[in-house]
Design a protein around this motif. Sequence first.
Motif, PDB file in Angstrom:
ATOM      1  N   LEU A 149       0.728  -1.244   0.063  1.00 58.36           N
ATOM      2  CA  LEU A 149      -0.004  -0.089   0.004  1.00 58.36           C
ATOM      3  C   LEU A 149       0.850   1.299   0.105  1.00 58.36           C
ATOM      4  CD1 LEU A 149      -2.989   0.936   0.243  1.00 58.36           C
ATOM      5  CD2 LEU A 149      -2.518   1.253   2.604  1.00 58.36           C
ATOM      6  N   ARG A 150       0.517   2.220  -0.968  1.00 60.38           N
ATOM      7  CA  ARG A 150       1.449   3.548  -0.997  1.00 60.38           C
ATOM      8  C   ARG A 150       0.406   4.366  -0.322  1.00 60.38           C
ATOM      9  NH1 ARG A 150       4.740   4.397  -5.305  1.00 60.38           N
ATOM     10  NH2 ARG A 150       3.566   6.295  -6.050  1.00 60.38           N
ATOM     11  N   CYS A 151       1.158   5.387   0.592  1.00 58.28           N
ATOM     12  CA  CYS A 151       0.408   6.337   1.183  1.00 58.28           C
ATOM     13  C   CYS A 151       1.069   7.837   0.959  1.00 58.28           C
ATOM     14  CB  CYS A 151       0.065   6.184   2.651  1.00 58.28           C
ATOM     15  SG  CYS A 151       1.537   6.259   3.752  1.00 58.28           S
ATOM     16  N   THR A 152       0.332   8.955   0.817  1.00 55.20           N
ATOM     17  CA  THR A 152       0.498  10.191   1.030  1.00 55.20           C
ATOM     18  C   THR A 152       0.106  10.785   2.089  1.00 55.20           C
ATOM     19  OG1 THR A 152       0.443  10.410  -1.492  1.00 55.20           O
ATOM     20  CG2 THR A 152       0.094  12.456  -0.126  1.00 55.20           C
ATOM     21  N   VAL A 153       1.101  11.419   2.991  1.00 58.22           N
ATOM     22  CA  VAL A 153       0.716  12.044   4.229  1.00 58.22           C
ATOM     23  C   VAL A 153       0.676  13.238   3.971  1.00 58.22           C
ATOM     24  CG1 VAL A 153       1.393  12.187   6.605  1.00 58.22           C
ATOM     25  CG2 VAL A 153       1.979  10.216   5.361  1.00 58.22           C
ATOM     26  N   GLY A 154      -0.270  13.930   4.588  1.00 60.71           N
ATOM     27  CA  GLY A 154      -0.613  15.438   4.408  1.00 60.71           C
ATOM     28  C   GLY A 154      -0.642  16.172   5.513  1.00 60.71           C
ATOM     29  N   VAL A 155       0.216  17.175   5.664  1.00 63.89           N
ATOM     30  CA  VAL A 155       0.437  17.924   7.242  1.00 63.89           C
ATOM     31  C   VAL A 155      -0.297  19.522   6.645  1.00 63.89           C
ATOM     32  CG1 VAL A 155       1.817  18.898   8.902  1.00 63.89           C
ATOM     33  CG2 VAL A 155       2.337  16.740   7.737  1.00 63.89           C
ATOM     34  N   LEU A 156      -1.348  19.653   7.384  1.00 58.80           N
ATOM     35  CA  LEU A 156      -1.793  20.963   6.960  1.00 58.80           C
ATOM     36  C   LEU A 156      -1.751  21.778   8.288  1.00 58.80           C
ATOM     37  CD1 LEU A 156      -5.265  19.182   6.395  1.00 58.80           C
ATOM     38  CD2 LEU A 156      -3.688  19.551   4.825  1.00 58.80           C
ATOM     39  N   ALA A 157      -1.147  23.013   7.700  1.00 61.23           N
ATOM     40  CA  ALA A 157      -0.477  23.689   8.646  1.00 61.23           C
ATOM     41  C   ALA A 157      -0.812  25.396   8.427  1.00 61.23           C
ATOM     42  CB  ALA A 157       1.053  23.772   8.745  1.00 61.23           C
ATOM     43  N   TYR A 158      -1.256  26.164   9.590  1.00 60.96           N
ATOM     44  CA  TYR A 158      -1.227  27.356   9.497  1.00 60.96           C
ATOM     45  C   TYR A 158      -0.504  28.058  10.549  1.00 60.96           C
ATOM     46  CZ  TYR A 158      -3.477  32.037  10.111  1.00 60.96           C
ATOM     47  OH  TYR A 158      -3.652  33.453  10.472  1.00 60.96           O
ATOM     48  N   ASN A 159       0.456  28.913  10.652  1.00 61.31           N
ATOM     49  CA  ASN A 159       1.156  29.396  11.534  1.00 61.31           C
ATOM     50  C   ASN A 159       1.669  28.296  12.627  1.00 61.31           C
ATOM     51  OD1 ASN A 159       1.106  31.962  10.103  1.00 61.31           O
ATOM     52  ND2 ASN A 159      -0.371  32.924  11.465  1.00 61.31           N
ATOM     53  N   GLU A 160       2.332  27.331  12.333  1.00 62.17           N
ATOM     54  CA  GLU A 160       2.820  26.244  13.119  1.00 62.17           C
ATOM     55  C   GLU A 160       4.190  26.238  13.140  1.00 62.17           C
ATOM     56  OE1 GLU A 160       1.145  24.698  14.946  1.00 62.17           O
ATOM     57  OE2 GLU A 160      -1.174  24.433  14.080  1.00 62.17           O
ATOM     58  N   GLU A 161       4.872  27.588  13.321  1.00 62.17           N
ATOM     59  CA  GLU A 161       6.442  27.173  13.348  1.00 62.17           C
ATOM     60  C   GLU A 161       7.087  26.744  14.545  1.00 62.17           C
ATOM     61  OE1 GLU A 161       7.745  31.455  13.503  1.00 62.17           O
ATOM     62  OE2 GLU A 161       6.729  32.040  15.437  1.00 62.17           O
ATOM     63  N   HIS A 162       6.203  26.734  15.622  1.00 60.32           N
ATOM     64  CA  HIS A 162       6.842  25.734  16.921  1.00 60.32           C
ATOM     65  C   HIS A 162       6.612  24.299  16.857  1.00 60.32           C
ATOM     66  CE1 HIS A 162       7.307  29.883  19.010  1.00 60.32           C
ATOM     67  NE2 HIS A 162       6.101  30.047  18.773  1.00 60.32           N
ATOM     68  N   ASN A 163       5.854  23.832  16.002  1.00 55.35           N
ATOM     69  CA  ASN A 163       5.382  22.450  15.855  1.00 55.35           C
ATOM     70  C   ASN A 163       5.779  21.751  14.475  1.00 55.35           C
ATOM     71  OD1 ASN A 163       4.218  22.314  18.322  1.00 55.35           O
ATOM     72  ND2 ASN A 163       2.428  23.277  17.555  1.00 55.35           N
ATOM     73  N   ILE A 164       5.901  22.514  13.557  1.00 56.24           N
ATOM     74  CA  ILE A 164       6.105  21.953  12.068  1.00 56.24           C
ATOM     75  C   ILE A 164       7.210  21.145  12.034  1.00 56.24           C
ATOM     76  CG2 ILE A 164       7.607  23.798  11.333  1.00 56.24           C
ATOM     77  CD1 ILE A 164       4.688  21.696   9.464  1.00 56.24           C
ATOM     78  N   ARG A 165       8.474  21.429  12.623  1.00 52.37           N
ATOM     79  CA  ARG A 165       9.487  20.355  12.590  1.00 52.37           C
ATOM     80  C   ARG A 165       9.444  19.242  13.297  1.00 52.37           C
ATOM     81  NH1 ARG A 165      14.566  24.549  13.584  1.00 52.37           N
ATOM     82  NH2 ARG A 165      12.995  25.193  14.960  1.00 52.37           N
ATOM     83  N   GLN A 166       8.596  19.299  14.572  1.00 49.44           N
ATOM     84  CA  GLN A 166       8.582  18.294  15.357  1.00 49.44           C
ATOM     85  C   GLN A 166       7.706  17.116  14.908  1.00 49.44           C
ATOM     86  OE1 GLN A 166       9.867  18.055  18.133  1.00 49.44           O
ATOM     87  NE2 GLN A 166       8.883  16.347  19.352  1.00 49.44           N
ATOM     88  N   ILE A 167       6.410  17.636  14.099  1.00 46.63           N
ATOM     89  CA  ILE A 167       5.519  16.673  13.457  1.00 46.63           C
ATOM     90  C   ILE A 167       6.217  16.157  12.230  1.00 46.63           C
ATOM     91  CG2 ILE A 167       4.613  18.469  11.895  1.00 46.63           C
ATOM     92  CD1 ILE A 167       2.820  15.256  13.064  1.00 46.63           C
ATOM     93  N   LEU A 168       7.012  16.832  11.479  1.00 48.38           N
ATOM     94  CA  LEU A 168       8.011  16.076  10.275  1.00 48.38           C
ATOM     95  C   LEU A 168       8.824  15.296  10.688  1.00 48.38           C
ATOM     96  CD1 LEU A 168       8.301  19.299   8.112  1.00 48.38           C
ATOM     97  CD2 LEU A 168       6.832  17.385   7.698  1.00 48.38           C
ATOM     98  N   HIS A 169       9.553  15.347  11.867  1.00 50.55           N
ATOM     99  CA  HIS A 169      10.607  14.359  12.192  1.00 50.55           C
ATOM    100  C   HIS A 169       9.858  13.369  12.860  1.00 50.55           C
ATOM    101  CE1 HIS A 169      13.864  17.587  13.206  1.00 50.55           C
ATOM    102  NE2 HIS A 169      13.541  17.488  12.200  1.00 50.55           N
ATOM    103  N   ALA A 170       8.677  13.473  13.583  1.00 49.50           N
ATOM    104  CA  ALA A 170       7.907  12.071  13.981  1.00 49.50           C
ATOM    105  C   ALA A 170       7.066  11.492  12.673  1.00 49.50           C
ATOM    106  CB  ALA A 170       6.553  12.689  14.804  1.00 49.50           C
ATOM    107  N   LEU A 171       6.827  12.157  11.628  1.00 54.39           N
ATOM    108  CA  LEU A 171       6.536  11.138  10.527  1.00 54.39           C
ATOM    109  C   LEU A 171       7.673  10.502   9.857  1.00 54.39           C
ATOM    110  CD1 LEU A 171       3.801  13.956   9.006  1.00 54.39           C
ATOM    111  CD2 LEU A 171       3.459  11.525  10.117  1.00 54.39           C
ATOM    112  N   LEU A 172       8.600  11.075   9.637  1.00 53.18           N
ATOM    113  CA  LEU A 172       9.952  10.711   9.133  1.00 53.18           C
ATOM    114  C   LEU A 172      10.570   9.365   9.467  1.00 53.18           C
ATOM    115  CD1 LEU A 172      11.619  13.773   8.087  1.00 53.18           C
ATOM    116  CD2 LEU A 172      10.954  12.264   6.458  1.00 53.18           C
ATOM    117  N   ASN A 173      10.181   9.481  10.717  1.00 54.04           N
ATOM    118  CA  ASN A 173      10.768   8.117  11.664  1.00 54.04           C
ATOM    119  C   ASN A 173       9.645   7.232  12.029  1.00 54.04           C
ATOM    120  OD1 ASN A 173      13.803   8.837  12.453  1.00 54.04           O
ATOM    121  ND2 ASN A 173      12.586  10.754  12.616  1.00 54.04           N
TER     122      ASN A 173
END
Length: 411
Positions: free
Chosen positions: A2-26
Amino acid sequence: MLRCTVGVLAYNEEHNIRQILHALLNQQMTTSDMVEIVVVASGCTDQTVELAQVVASMFPIVKVVVQRERAGKAAAINLLISIAQGDVIVLAGADTLPDPIALEQLLRPFNDPTVGMVGAHVIPLNDPRRFLGFAVQMLWQVHHRMALRWPKLGELVAFRNVVQALPVQSATDEVALEALITAQNYRLVYVPDAVVYNYGPQTFSDFLLQRRRIYAGHLAIAASHGYVAASMPLKHVATLVRESLVRNHRWMLWLLATMLLEFWARILGYLDFTRGYEHHIWRPIKSTKQLQKSAQQLTLVGISISGSWIRRAELMHRLRRIPPAHGTLFWWDHKHKEVIFLIASDQLKPAALQERITMLAAYIGAAEITTPDSNVKYRVVEFSSPLMPLPPTVEQHAPLPYRQTWEASHA
């Protein structure tokens, strides 16, 4: 696979965006293939786009798509749908943190071709020793019990890439997706073992704002698509209220106050709907955006006790005895007989870890460890600081000897 696309929907999330991306990448995925992570940044006026692009420059799987103007979450999802390459699309909020095995668990039901949409088990990080923390915890526990019977999906969801577009005026995207998916004769599935962490509202105004928007959105979907969310029928509500009164009778005042807040929010949501007030571009709930301080590592410790039952009343009573520096309990899981603590990152140094776990087990031990056959196991989920390129990790540890924990409980 199964192939999946993960979408991260963000509005002014400078404090959290890297954190969620690191969690998804790992994410630890073996049965599905994550082909892309797409950040849809909608009308951001802070550093969200720039920070996401830094991560994308290091990991080609990450793509950043910018909407110059904020048009609402449904419009952002429609943009994601139009470019998604996966067979399944996962929606993750930028202010959430999926457990390292969350996506693996979340996507498994799609092996059944009748399944069209799935949702994760949301665990809030709010402290239940405060009233609003209690209210948030109570609502998500009710949501969990409801979803086990009548699937209602939110926060971290995945759906087959068979939807053309959502109504752009929708204020509750998950329920809109449920309506469109079930209209194609697919099933909804709740996946309690797919865990995602978040913060619920921490002020009364934010609580009411969020709850009224959700109810107004549910009414709008019911009117436009004839789809009734699982939390709407009075029969469902009555069943869940009755269960909550039985389960939480020792906190009757807080429980009744929570119900009154929810009732008032639904009245406001009903008035918004009847007056035609639109919520699809909603005011941000600022107190839910504090998932992690910029220089702090988020560390969760789950302590499970075999051979005994977790008695929530005794556990809540003992919370006041636990110094905040030792850890904050924010969830208890009856099925797995596990309690979960949020602890300071410096307590995870190898020399201190065993001692800290033993101390936390001691606080709950006298109430929870009831037989000589009981023993304590623990797991650690560690999310690195956004300023640190460390992956989230899960460690499984051997049982602590029963006698050691028992003695600590009576120290």
